[in-house]
Design a protein around this motif. Structure first.
Motif, PDB file in Angstrom:
ATOM      1  N   VAL A  27       0.551  -0.639  -0.076  1.00  0.00           N
ATOM      2  CA  VAL A  27      -0.279   0.417  -0.062  1.00  0.00           C
ATOM      3  C   VAL A  27       1.037   1.183  -0.302  1.00  0.00           C
ATOM      4  O   VAL A  27       1.678   1.233   0.864  1.00  0.00           O
ATOM      5  N   LEU A  62       3.752  -1.256   3.877  1.00  0.00           N
ATOM      6  CA  LEU A  62       3.636  -0.224   3.530  1.00  0.00           C
ATOM      7  C   LEU A  62       4.294   1.293   3.186  1.00  0.00           C
ATOM      8  O   LEU A  62       5.532   0.957   3.822  1.00  0.00           O
ATOM      9  N   ALA A  90      -4.083   4.576  -2.378  1.00  0.00           N
ATOM     10  CA  ALA A  90      -4.865   5.027  -0.988  1.00  0.00           C
ATOM     11  C   ALA A  90      -4.636   6.139  -0.318  1.00  0.00           C
ATOM     12  O   ALA A  90      -3.669   6.977  -0.855  1.00  0.00           O
ATOM     13  N   ARG A 286      -6.508  -1.318   4.576  1.00  0.00           N
ATOM     14  CA  ARG A 286      -6.327  -1.911   2.994  1.00  0.00           C
ATOM     15  C   ARG A 286      -4.931  -2.854   2.490  1.00  0.00           C
ATOM     16  O   ARG A 286      -4.563  -3.125   2.116  1.00  0.00           O
TER      17      ARG A 286
END
Length: 318
Positions: A27, A62, A90, A286
């Motif tokens: 993500v 991330l 995102a 996510r």
């Protein structure tokens, strides 16, 4: 009005947003927020930085990119950069202005980016996947209940509102709804102080000139409460026994903890920490390929002296 899901982070974790050893989807989360032009906004920026540091350390899959903007047009441009240059998948966004940012956010959402909007809603919520905000109804209700209780249902009070927004209307409506149950309490006036110390000082000066007796003040914001108290002290008024601010600014919470001003007896939470909460919830959901509830309201609660230490963040600018 659509039903609002009231959930805390604990409830969300229990529902399955804790990650454990499950496989993680990479993500790249963009965070778009206003520049720190005042203390609450500075708190928003600070909590976003805390979330980035903690989450990137915890989750190798991330990456978080934070952009701050001085106005709506700059924020719109930055959203495009997050999409085309940073290639986010995102987004957590606190719009500088609801109307001006609705279209740019919709465009990001339309390209498949998962969008969480924070605090200031879009004029068209179809451009978002999730909405996270503080509880503005409770923000108005809790002070009203506390003031009514302290006054024993009788007295004369004044209020200072924020800026002319739907957010402020929700707070004032909730405050008035409680006061209607206490006909012995008279609300002498409620003017806008714009969440600003200097403006609140001027409004309170006007109140002190016009009203010879005031039992309590609902300042509706901790910055405004500073201006209110300055005006009271300058006028050497001793009739005002209670000043109720709001949002849990560290200075006000420290005063409450220390008991250094008897007029500060309680507060109500509406912390910029909800930016941290929104980033954490969005990132963890996510990473698992999951979604958040359509609406999450971070509760506003009464802060009393015995609970104040749990709401005191000395390193935060707010």
């Amino acid at each position: 009005m659509k039903k609002i899901a009231r959930r805390t982070l604990l409830a969300l974790t229990a529902a399955g947003f804790g990650l454990g050893a499950q496989a993680q989807t990479p993500v790249h989360l963009g965070v778009s927020i206003p520049t720190a032009t005042h203390s609450f906004a500075a708190g928003i920026v600070w909590w976003a930085g805390v979330a980035k540091k903690e989450l990137e350390t915890k989750y190798p899959a991330l990456k978080i990119t934070i952009k701050t903007a001085a106005n709506a047009s700059e924020q719109a441009n930055q959203l495009q950069d997050l999409m085309t240059v940073s290639r986010i998948n995102a987004l957590v966004v606190l719009p500088s202005e609801s109307a001006a940012l609705t279209k740019p956010v919709e465009q990001i959402h339309g390209k498949g980016v998962y969008v969480t909007v924070v605090d200031r809603g879009l004029t068209n919520p179809s451009g978002q996947d999730a909405y996270v905000a503080g509880d503005n109804t409770a923000f108005g209700r809790i002070p009203a209940e506390f003031i009514a209780g302290k006054l024993g249902g009788k007295g004369e009070i004044v209020a200072l509102r924020g800026i002319q927004t739907t957010l402020d209307n929700e707070r004032m409506d909730a405050f008035n709804a409680v006061m209607k149950k206490h006909p012995g309490i008279k609300l002498l006036d409620a003017k806008y102080g714009n969440w600003n110390r200097d403006d609140a000082f001027k409004v309170m000066q006007d109140y002190l000139t016009r009203f010879k007796r005031i039992d309590a003040v609902w300042a509706a914001d901790d910055d405004m409460s500073v201006g209110v108290i300055k005006a009271i002290e300058q006028a050497k008024r001793t009739d005002i026994k209670l000043v109720f601010g709001g949002a849990g600014a560290k200075g006000s919470i420290k005063t409450l903890m220390d008991g250094s001003d008897p007029r500060i007896q309680a507060n109500v939470s509406y912390s910029p920490k909800f930016m941290y909460d929104a980033i954490v919830m969005t990132a963890e959901a996510r990473l698992k390929g999951q979604k958040l509830p359509a609406t999450t309201i971070v509760p506003s609660v009464l802060i009393t002296k015995d609970k104040a230490k749990d709401f005191y963040f000395p390193d935060s600018p707010f």
